[in-house]
Design an enzyme around this catalytic site. Structure first.
Site, PDB file in Angstrom:
ATOM      1  N   GLN A  52     -55.171  -2.041 -30.331  1.00 48.77           N
ATOM      2  CA  GLN A  52     -56.206  -0.840 -29.707  1.00 48.77           C
ATOM      3  C   GLN A  52     -56.070   0.166 -30.550  1.00 48.77           C
ATOM      4  O   GLN A  52     -57.016   0.656 -31.804  1.00 48.77           O
ATOM      5  CB  GLN A  52     -56.039  -0.461 -28.128  1.00 48.77           C
ATOM      6  CG  GLN A  52     -57.467   0.921 -27.571  1.00 48.77           C
ATOM      7  CD  GLN A  52     -57.480   1.174 -26.740  1.00 48.77           C
ATOM      8  OE1 GLN A  52     -56.718   0.889 -26.149  1.00 48.77           O
ATOM      9  NE2 GLN A  52     -58.166   1.675 -25.903  1.00 48.77           N
ATOM     10  N   SER A  58     -61.942 -13.936 -36.371  1.00 48.91           N
ATOM     11  CA  SER A  58     -61.381 -13.416 -35.177  1.00 48.91           C
ATOM     12  C   SER A  58     -62.411 -12.690 -34.165  1.00 48.91           C
ATOM     13  O   SER A  58     -63.766 -12.689 -34.775  1.00 48.91           O
ATOM     14  CB  SER A  58     -60.570 -12.106 -35.218  1.00 48.91           C
ATOM     15  OG  SER A  58     -61.113 -11.863 -36.827  1.00 48.91           O
ATOM     16  N   LYS A 116     -58.470 -14.071 -21.414  1.00 48.04           N
ATOM     17  CA  LYS A 116     -57.747 -14.029 -23.288  1.00 48.04           C
ATOM     18  C   LYS A 116     -56.545 -14.232 -23.506  1.00 48.04           C
ATOM     19  O   LYS A 116     -56.242 -12.913 -23.249  1.00 48.04           O
ATOM     20  CB  LYS A 116     -58.602 -12.555 -23.900  1.00 48.04           C
ATOM     21  CG  LYS A 116     -58.466 -12.536 -25.442  1.00 48.04           C
ATOM     22  CD  LYS A 116     -59.267 -11.154 -26.369  1.00 48.04           C
ATOM     23  CE  LYS A 116     -58.808 -11.296 -27.329  1.00 48.04           C
ATOM     24  NZ  LYS A 116     -56.966 -11.407 -27.575  1.00 48.04           N
ATOM     25  N   ASP A 146     -53.138 -14.178 -24.764  1.00 48.49           N
ATOM     26  CA  ASP A 146     -52.296 -13.432 -25.391  1.00 48.49           C
ATOM     27  C   ASP A 146     -50.845 -14.267 -26.650  1.00 48.49           C
ATOM     28  O   ASP A 146     -49.928 -14.653 -25.813  1.00 48.49           O
ATOM     29  CB  ASP A 146     -51.513 -12.344 -24.977  1.00 48.49           C
ATOM     30  CG  ASP A 146     -51.281 -11.261 -26.558  1.00 48.49           C
ATOM     31  OD1 ASP A 146     -51.296 -11.571 -27.321  1.00 48.49           O
ATOM     32  OD2 ASP A 146     -50.329 -10.383 -26.237  1.00 48.49           O
ATOM     33  N   LYS A 173     -60.681  -5.983 -24.094  1.00 45.84           N
ATOM     34  CA  LYS A 173     -59.474  -6.046 -24.243  1.00 45.84           C
ATOM     35  C   LYS A 173     -59.186  -4.729 -22.834  1.00 45.84           C
ATOM     36  O   LYS A 173     -59.645  -4.161 -22.542  1.00 45.84           O
ATOM     37  CB  LYS A 173     -59.020  -4.871 -25.243  1.00 45.84           C
ATOM     38  CG  LYS A 173     -58.616  -6.009 -25.980  1.00 45.84           C
ATOM     39  CD  LYS A 173     -57.638  -6.703 -26.224  1.00 45.84           C
ATOM     40  CE  LYS A 173     -57.714  -8.356 -27.718  1.00 45.84           C
ATOM     41  NZ  LYS A 173     -56.949  -7.301 -28.532  1.00 45.84           N
ATOM     42  N   CYS A 192     -30.310  14.102 -42.328  1.00 45.26           N
ATOM     43  CA  CYS A 192     -30.199  12.826 -41.804  1.00 45.26           C
ATOM     44  C   CYS A 192     -29.307  12.330 -41.101  1.00 45.26           C
ATOM     45  O   CYS A 192     -28.104  12.449 -40.952  1.00 45.26           O
ATOM     46  CB  CYS A 192     -30.419  11.974 -43.235  1.00 45.26           C
ATOM     47  SG  CYS A 192     -29.835  10.216 -43.113  1.00 45.26           S
ATOM     48  N   CYS A 217     -35.528  11.098 -45.201  1.00 41.95           N
ATOM     49  CA  CYS A 217     -34.413  11.724 -45.775  1.00 41.95           C
ATOM     50  C   CYS A 217     -34.553  11.737 -47.931  1.00 41.95           C
ATOM     51  O   CYS A 217     -34.820  10.512 -48.113  1.00 41.95           O
ATOM     52  CB  CYS A 217     -32.716  10.696 -45.138  1.00 41.95           C
ATOM     53  SG  CYS A 217     -31.636  10.741 -46.746  1.00 41.95           S
ATOM     54  N   CYS A 242     -27.987   6.641 -48.689  1.00 40.65           N
ATOM     55  CA  CYS A 242     -28.563   7.007 -47.747  1.00 40.65           C
ATOM     56  C   CYS A 242     -28.251   5.281 -47.400  1.00 40.65           C
ATOM     57  O   CYS A 242     -29.316   4.602 -48.095  1.00 40.65           O
ATOM     58  CB  CYS A 242     -29.623   6.894 -47.602  1.00 40.65           C
ATOM     59  SG  CYS A 242     -30.519   7.213 -45.271  1.00 40.65           S
TER      60      CYS A 242
END
Length: 666
Positions: free
Chosen positions: A32, A80, A113, A115, A310, A404, A422, A428
């Protein structure tokens, strides 16, 4: 933020989400939320036709293609469905169908439907001949060997009245029971857990070892029959016939002849689906008559005769125990809610994303709060509310960190961005490892003998601290006690083979901020070699189609940092491709210079992607939508009816495949 900047931001986000969903099988947002972002981009692009881009997420269907499998072109494109989340949109679709059919009566087949992973099965003379994933809708992966291990898919049909040659489509699924068993095994082994059954099914079906597929006990429901000799005009009736032939067809299927019948079906299954053994995320509605389906036709991306509704996300209440922070490849710091474990949409949830500092403040979060959690699209948990009446007395406010969590560097927030970063990109650890993982990825250097776990191991052993260090690794360094000779040699060989990866992918692999796969290709073709790119000025970069000031500044900054210059020079010394090949140089021409070309349909001599590359190589520009500025349309079979209608209205020339190749001598 202005609309043009927002368009660029949305395109980048949606490309990333497409990759995570279809390639990595690890989505980070719900369906969604993805649709909402897509709708926002569609509206903005409609207001800015001058920014039309054939590579925009609005111009494509997400792809799950992987190189390990042979690609097969679909006989009929696998498009689709348009998604909706409320009954009003369902009513509008129903009324639209009635209007387009001129008031002719019609019936609708309502289906669950499921999944899972879309699959196309071809049967000839009653035997399973081929199984192909949806892929990009035009071509998919041939996974026949793996599908043969799924026991609910018949390999040979019993004698019956079925066509000699037909295609049946459906969904590959992993039942909840098996999903929980597999995740329990992965957790015990210290492996990353699957996000949901859909991703587990997709990852399983893409396994290179069909024995693994057999052990996972996948299931399948079939939902559409195609071919010249199928039984009749009714979709529902054809599926009932397929059930008799031996196919697993959902019991959650009903034919109705009114809008109220549709709404009753939706309301019933919205609660009843919780008792099903497999994951569902909605209802599919299809006009039942195939004749009427043909009359209604297609838009560029989806059929007009079908729509997906949905279900609303399930919501639960649980306690927020702690907030931790993760650092990504770009240095972005993401807060994560750690909660009291709770059952939600079939799985146990104990972590949820908090997006950024603004998100935390919008809920006025305190540690110990009772929070409402949803699993949008039954995928990624997200906090959607707080029950402040239940807040413990003296509960501390959640304050976003200032340094960080990995390296202690003070965080920074760039203008126009909601996230904190960061800035210590050279020291890092998550950023260093993230850049290496990006470098070895399939669409970058494609060093498939390496993975995140191996990168982490090599980093901890101080074998690598940047991408160039990969090319110094020797077998004896990673052979351990001598029992890993074969795998060590495979890694070294994979790294060596990456020296042949073309220049445009090397540019992408460098991981320059904001430079995606498409932009890297454009930069490589414009500047031809790394030296020209490294010395490019702001004015030089802005001449490249699709490069704006933000991206140009990022490129200039990257190549002005000494550590990056040193890495590029080392990669050059190690033999990586730092310029276009002679073949690429020779392939380029200006035969299509100044032409804006729309591609539509299915082709026989080249794929759509190959034609897009051909157009770019010869100076043309791929555009996704038709306008007065369109030079012509390169049209294959099954060209979208809406594009055909618009082209005829504007008087745009339509060239078939052969005419195009002959006219421009390509």
């Amino acid at each position: 933020m202005d609309e043009i900047t927002r368009i660029k931001q949305l395109r980048a986000e949606l490309h990333a989400h497409n990759h995570r969903y279809y390639i990595e099988n690890a989505p980070t947002i719900s369906d969604q939320d993805f649709d909402f972002l897509m709708h926002e981009l569609q509206e903005l692009e409609a207001r800015h036709p001058e920014l039309a881009d054939p590579t925009s997420p609005t111009q494509r269907v997400g792809s799950d293609i992987q190189k390990e499998f042979r690609q097969v072109e679909h006989r009929y494109p696998m498009l689709s469905l348009a998604n909706t989340y409320n009954e009003q949109d369902v009513a509008e679709w129903y009324q639209s169908v009635s209007r387009l059919l001129g008031g002719e009566p019609f019936q609708v087949c309502c289906e669950m439907k499921y999944d899972g992973l879309s699959i196309s099965l071809t049967y000839k003379n009653g035997r399973l001949e081929q199984a192909v994933t949806r892929g990009d809708g035009v071509r998919g992966d041939d996974v026949t060997a793996n599908v043969r291990t799924i026991r609910s898919i018949p390999l040979v049909l019993a004698p019956g009245n079925y066509p000699a040659d037909f295609e049946i489509r459906g969904e590959i699924l992993l039942p909840w029971k098996e999903f929980e068993r597999i995740n329990a095994e992965r957790e015990e082994a210290g492996e990353t857990l699957f996000a949901n059954p859909r991703n587990a099914a997709s990852g399983t079906l893409k396994s290179l070892d069909s024995r693994v597929v057999a052990q996972r006990k996948l299931d399948a429901y079939l939902y559409y029959l195609l071919g010249d000799g199928i039984p009749g005009d009714g979709h529902y009736e054809n599926l009932e016939a397929a059930r008799e032939w031996g196919f697993k067809i959902s019991e959650g299927m009903k034919k109705v002849d009114s809008l109220q019948g549709i709404l009753d079906f939706i309301n019933y299954w919205d609660s009843e689906r919780k008792h099903l053994p497999v994951a569902t995320d909605g209802v599919v509605l299809k006009v039942n008559s195939l004749r009427q389906q043909r009359h209604l036709g297609f838009t560029a991306k989806s059929p007009r005769w079908a729509i997906a509704y949905k279900f609303k996300a399930e919501r639960v209440l649980t306690r927020l125990n702690e907030v931790t922070y993760q650092v990504g490849r770009t240095g972005q710091v993401t807060p994560v809610a750690n909660m009291q474990p709770v059952q939600l949409a079939g799985t146990t949830v104990k972590r949820a994303t908090l997006n950024n500092e603004d998100f935390i403040r919008s809920f006025n979060l305190h540690l110990g709060d009772s929070v409402y959690v949803e699993k949008g699209g039954e995928i990624i948990p997200k906090i959607v509310g707080v029950e402040e009446k239940l807040r413990p007395e003296g509960a501390p406010v959640v304050e976003f960190i200032k340094t960080c969590p990995e390296c202690g560097t003070p965080l920074v927030r760039y203008a126009g961005e909601a996230a904190w970063y960061c800035p210590n990109d050279s020291g890092c650890p998550p950023q260093i490892k993230g850049r290496i993982e990006h470098f070895i990825a399939r669409k970058a250097m494609n060093i498939d003998s390496l993975g995140p776990e191996t990168v982490d191991e090599f980093y901890r052993q101080h074998l690598i601290s940047n991408i160039a260090d990969l090319y110094t690794i020797r077998v004896e360094q990673i052979n351990g006690d001598g029992s890993r000779t074969k795998s060590a040699q495979r890694i070294v060989n994979g790294i060596a083979a990456s020296r042949q990866v073309p220049f445009e992918r090397v540019v992408f692999a460098l991981g320059i901020r904001f430079v995606g796969e498409t932009t890297a290709k454009l930069l490589a073709r414009h500047f031809k070699n790394i030296d020209a790119l490294m010395s490019a000025t702001m004015q030089d970069l802005l001449q490249v189609d699709g490069v704006g000031e933000v991206m140009a500044s990022s490129i200039i900054t990257y190549f002005h940092q000494q550590q990056n210059i040193d890495i590029v020079n080392r990669l050059r010394d190690y033999g990586l491709q730092m310029s276009l090949s002679e073949e690429q140089m020779q392939a380029s021409s200006d035969k299509l210079a100044g032409l804006s070309i729309v591609i539509s349909g299915v082709f026989s001599q080249h794929s759509r992607d190959e034609y897009k590359t051909l157009i770019e190589q010869h100076g043309g520009k791929n555009v996704g939508s038709i306008s007065k500025k369109t030079s012509f349309i390169l049209a294959g079979e099954n060209m979208g009816p809406s594009k055909l209608e618009k082209a005829q209205k504007l008087g745009i020339e339509i060239l078939d495949e052969q005419t195009f190749l002959e006219r421009y001598e390509l």
